[in-house]
Scaffold this motif. Structure first.
Motif, PDB file in Angstrom:
ATOM      1  N   GLY A  36      34.426 -35.086  33.833  1.00 44.06           N
ATOM      2  CA  GLY A  36      35.436 -35.440  32.845  1.00 44.06           C
ATOM      3  C   GLY A  36      35.139 -34.834  31.494  1.00 44.06           C
ATOM      4  O   GLY A  36      34.057 -34.277  31.262  1.00 44.06           O
ATOM      5  N   GLN A  37      36.087 -34.970  30.563  1.00 39.95           N
ATOM      6  CA  GLN A  37      35.978 -34.259  29.289  1.00 39.95           C
ATOM      7  C   GLN A  37      34.777 -34.716  28.459  1.00 39.95           C
ATOM      8  O   GLN A  37      34.128 -33.881  27.799  1.00 39.95           O
ATOM      9  CB  GLN A  37      37.264 -34.442  28.483  1.00 39.95           C
ATOM     10  CG  GLN A  37      37.512 -35.872  28.020  1.00 39.95           C
ATOM     11  CD  GLN A  37      38.824 -36.029  27.277  1.00 39.95           C
ATOM     12  OE1 GLN A  37      39.864 -35.602  27.758  1.00 39.95           O
ATOM     13  NE2 GLN A  37      38.773 -36.643  26.105  1.00 39.95           N
ATOM     14  N   LEU A  40      31.460 -33.377  30.045  1.00 37.85           N
ATOM     15  CA  LEU A  40      31.433 -31.916  29.925  1.00 37.85           C
ATOM     16  C   LEU A  40      31.164 -31.492  28.489  1.00 37.85           C
ATOM     17  O   LEU A  40      30.387 -30.562  28.239  1.00 37.85           O
ATOM     18  CB  LEU A  40      32.757 -31.312  30.391  1.00 37.85           C
ATOM     19  CG  LEU A  40      32.985 -31.185  31.887  1.00 37.85           C
ATOM     20  CD1 LEU A  40      34.347 -30.538  32.148  1.00 37.85           C
ATOM     21  CD2 LEU A  40      31.893 -30.363  32.553  1.00 37.85           C
ATOM     22  N   CYS A  41      31.807 -32.167  27.555  1.00 39.07           N
ATOM     23  CA  CYS A  41      31.598 -31.859  26.141  1.00 39.07           C
ATOM     24  C   CYS A  41      30.126 -32.054  25.767  1.00 39.07           C
ATOM     25  O   CYS A  41      29.508 -31.178  25.145  1.00 39.07           O
ATOM     26  CB  CYS A  41      32.497 -32.747  25.282  1.00 39.07           C
ATOM     27  SG  CYS A  41      32.218 -32.608  23.500  1.00 39.07           S
ATOM     28  N   THR A 176      36.451 -34.763  21.949  1.00 37.70           N
ATOM     29  CA  THR A 176      35.840 -34.135  23.126  1.00 37.70           C
ATOM     30  C   THR A 176      36.876 -33.318  23.890  1.00 37.70           C
ATOM     31  O   THR A 176      36.551 -32.273  24.445  1.00 37.70           O
ATOM     32  CB  THR A 176      35.214 -35.191  24.060  1.00 37.70           C
ATOM     33  OG1 THR A 176      36.226 -36.032  24.618  1.00 37.70           O
ATOM     34  CG2 THR A 176      34.196 -36.040  23.317  1.00 37.70           C
ATOM     35  N   ALA A 177      38.128 -33.793  23.910  1.00 37.01           N
ATOM     36  CA  ALA A 177      39.194 -33.029  24.582  1.00 37.01           C
ATOM     37  C   ALA A 177      39.430 -31.709  23.870  1.00 37.01           C
ATOM     38  O   ALA A 177      39.565 -30.648  24.513  1.00 37.01           O
ATOM     39  CB  ALA A 177      40.477 -33.855  24.630  1.00 37.01           C
ATOM     40  N   CYS A 180      36.496 -29.270  24.637  1.00 35.79           N
ATOM     41  CA  CYS A 180      36.577 -28.679  25.976  1.00 35.79           C
ATOM     42  C   CYS A 180      37.660 -27.602  26.035  1.00 35.79           C
ATOM     43  O   CYS A 180      37.468 -26.544  26.645  1.00 35.79           O
ATOM     44  CB  CYS A 180      36.858 -29.761  27.012  1.00 35.79           C
ATOM     45  SG  CYS A 180      35.463 -30.876  27.313  1.00 35.79           S
ATOM     46  N   VAL A 187      38.353 -29.372  32.883  1.00 39.91           N
ATOM     47  CA  VAL A 187      38.071 -30.793  33.022  1.00 39.91           C
ATOM     48  C   VAL A 187      38.581 -31.283  34.374  1.00 39.91           C
ATOM     49  O   VAL A 187      39.715 -31.005  34.764  1.00 39.91           O
ATOM     50  CB  VAL A 187      38.743 -31.595  31.884  1.00 39.91           C
ATOM     51  CG1 VAL A 187      38.573 -33.090  32.103  1.00 39.91           C
ATOM     52  CG2 VAL A 187      38.177 -31.167  30.535  1.00 39.91           C
ATOM     53  N   TRP A 188      37.714 -32.000  35.088  1.00 37.50           N
ATOM     54  CA  TRP A 188      38.132 -32.574  36.366  1.00 37.50           C
ATOM     55  C   TRP A 188      38.813 -33.908  36.091  1.00 37.50           C
ATOM     56  O   TRP A 188      38.189 -34.843  35.616  1.00 37.50           O
ATOM     57  CB  TRP A 188      36.924 -32.781  37.272  1.00 37.50           C
ATOM     58  CG  TRP A 188      37.342 -33.063  38.692  1.00 37.50           C
ATOM     59  CD1 TRP A 188      37.698 -34.268  39.225  1.00 37.50           C
ATOM     60  CD2 TRP A 188      37.473 -32.099  39.737  1.00 37.50           C
ATOM     61  NE1 TRP A 188      38.055 -34.118  40.529  1.00 37.50           N
ATOM     62  CE2 TRP A 188      37.917 -32.796  40.881  1.00 37.50           C
ATOM     63  CE3 TRP A 188      37.257 -30.722  39.817  1.00 37.50           C
ATOM     64  CZ2 TRP A 188      38.151 -32.156  42.092  1.00 37.50           C
ATOM     65  CZ3 TRP A 188      37.484 -30.086  41.024  1.00 37.50           C
ATOM     66  CH2 TRP A 188      37.920 -30.804  42.147  1.00 37.50           C
ATOM     67  N   GLU A 189      40.082 -33.987  36.377  1.00 35.28           N
ATOM     68  CA  GLU A 189      40.856 -35.187  36.091  1.00 35.28           C
ATOM     69  C   GLU A 189      40.585 -36.258  37.150  1.00 35.28           C
ATOM     70  O   GLU A 189      40.766 -36.021  38.339  1.00 35.28           O
ATOM     71  CB  GLU A 189      42.354 -34.866  36.045  1.00 35.28           C
ATOM     72  CG  GLU A 189      42.745 -33.879  34.949  1.00 35.28           C
ATOM     73  CD  GLU A 189      42.526 -34.442  33.547  1.00 35.28           C
ATOM     74  OE1 GLU A 189      42.390 -35.688  33.418  1.00 35.28           O
ATOM     75  OE2 GLU A 189      42.486 -33.649  32.595  1.00 35.28           O
TER      76      GLU A 189
END
Length: 337
Positions: A36-37, A40-41, A176-177, A180, A187-189
Motif C-alpha cells: 500500500g501507499q 511503499l512511501c 504518502t499518496a 508515491c 501502489v497495490w490497492e
C-alpha cells in the motif's frame, strides 16, 4: 539504484529520526511492506536515506490470505525487493485471521520472529498521522482511557531485543499518496480497505472526512497532536502508579500467600494513580488484561467494610477486604481462607 531527488519529505523524515532517536547509524532495519501507499512511501524514503545512515535494510511482507489476489500482492512485494537489491521475507498465514485484531496480532508476531531470527533490531511500519487520528477516534468510541487514546506511539518494544518504530506519524496519508505518485511507485490497492463493515474503514471514509468538512479542516493533525500529548502524560502516570503499587505491596510476602494490597497506602493517593496501580496489580495476576469494570470493582474495596468482596474476575479469582488489606484469592487456593 538511481539517486532520488531530495524532497521536503526526505528532510522531514531525516530530521525526525535524529530528533526522536528512532534509528542509529548502521542499524539493521526490517521494513514492513504491504504494498500500500504508506508502506511503499516509507520503504522508498528509507532506501533513499540509507547512504546517509549506513543501515542494512530488508523487507518483510505478511500475507493474511484475506483476498483472492493476496498471493499476487506478495509476489509484487518480492519483485520490488529484488529490484531494490534488499533481502525479502514473505510469510503466509496458515489459518486466515478471523478479525482485524487477530490479523494485527499475527502480523506483529511474525514481524518480531523474522527480526529476531535474522538479527534485525528495528521493525519499521508505515503508520501515518492519519492512522493515529483514526486510532484515537476508534479507541474513544470504545471507551478507552488515556492509554488507548495515545496508542500508535513512535516506538515501542515489539519483542525482546526488537523495537517497533513508526517514523511517519507526522505525515498525512495524502502526502504518502503524492510521494508515491511523484516517484512512480505502483501502489497495490487493498480491496478490504473499502469494506465499511470494518470500523476503521468507516472512520477513514465517513467520519474523518465529515469532521474535516464541518468542524476542522486540520482534524487529523489536531487528533494526532492530542495523542502525542497524551503519550507523555501516560508515561508519567504509569511510572508514578508503578511506584505507588510497589509501596502498597506487603514486604517480602511468602510466595504461597494471597496477593495483597495495603489499603491505607492507596487511600491517600490521587484517584488517577489509584486506578492505574490497581490495573497494574490485576494485570499481574489475572489471565487477561483488565478493563474498566474489574479496576472499578477493586477500587470500591479501598473504602469498603471489612470482609467485603467482589464477584469473580476473569479466571474466577475474587478480591476481598481483610482489615487494612485487600486480598486477591484464586479459586484454586480458596482452601486457605
Amino acid at each position: 539504484m538511481t539517486l532520488s531527488p531530495w524532497t521536503p519529505l526526505h528532510a522531514q523524515l531525516h530530521r525526525g529520526i535524529r530528533q526522536r532517536q528512532l534509528f542509529c547509524r548502521g542499524d539493521r532495519l526490517l521494513m514492513a511492506v504491504s504494498g500500500g501507499q504508506d508502506s511503499l512511501c516509507l520503504a522508498q524514503l528509507l532506501m533513499d536515506l540509507q547512504p546517509k545512515w549506513g543501515w542494512e535494510l530488508a523487507i518483510a511482507h505478511c500475507n493474511h490470505r484475506w483476498r483472492p489476489d493476496a498471493g499476487a500482492n506478495a509476489d509484487y512485494v518480492r519483485l520490488l525487493a529484488e529490484s531494490w537489491g534488499v533481502p525479502v521475507f514473505i510469510e503466509t498465514a496458515a489459518d486466515i485471521p478471523a478479525s482485524e485484531a487477530a490479523a494485527r496480532a499475527w502480523r506483529y508476531d511474525v514481524l518480531g520472529a523474522i527480526a529476531r531470527a535474522h538479527g534485525y533490531s528495528r521493525v519499521a511500519t508505515g503508520h501515518t498521522m492519519s492512522d493515529r487520528a483514526e486510532t484515537l477516534l476508534y479507541n474513544l468510541v470504545r471507551g478507552s482511557g488515556a492509554d488507548g487514546l495515545q496508542s500508535l506511539t513512535w516506538r515501542r518494544e515489539l519483542c525482546p531485543g526488537v523495537a517497533l518504530v513508526r517514523p511517519l506519524l507526522d505525515v498525512r496519508r495524502v502526502e504518502t499518496a503524492e510521494f508515491c505518485q511523484s516517484r512512480g511507485l505502483r501502489v497495490w490497492e487493498d480491496s478490504t480497505n473499502q469494506d465499511l463493515r470494518h470500523p476503521r474503514n468507516r472512520i477513514r471514509q465517513d467520519i474523518l472526512p465529515a469532521l474535516k468538512a464541518h468542524l476542522n479542516p486540520q482534524a487529523e493533525a489536531a487528533l494526532a497532536h492530542t495523542a502525542e500529548l497524551l503519550r507523555a502524560d501516560v508515561d508519567y502516570l504509569e511510572s508514578a502508579a508503578a511506584d505507588l503499587l510497589h509501596r502498597a505491596l506487603p514486604p517480602a510476602a511468602p510466595p504461597d500467600e494471597h496477593p495483597q494490597l495495603h489499603r491505607p497506602t492507596l487511600q491517600i493517593a490521587p484517584l488517577a494513580l489509584q486506578r492505574r496501580a490497581l490495573r497494574q496489580f490485576l494485570a499481574r495476576h489475572l489471565p487477561e488484561a483488565p478493563g474498566f469494570e474489574p479496576v472499578e470493582k477493586l477500587l470500591a474495596l479501598l473504602d469498603a467494610p471489612n470482609r467485603s468482596q467482589t464477584d469473580p474476575f476473569a479466571g474466577g479469582a475474587i478480591a476481598r477486604v481483610a482489615g487494612d488489606w485487600i486480598e486477591l484469592v484464586d479459586p484454586a487456593n480458596r482452601a486457605k481462607q
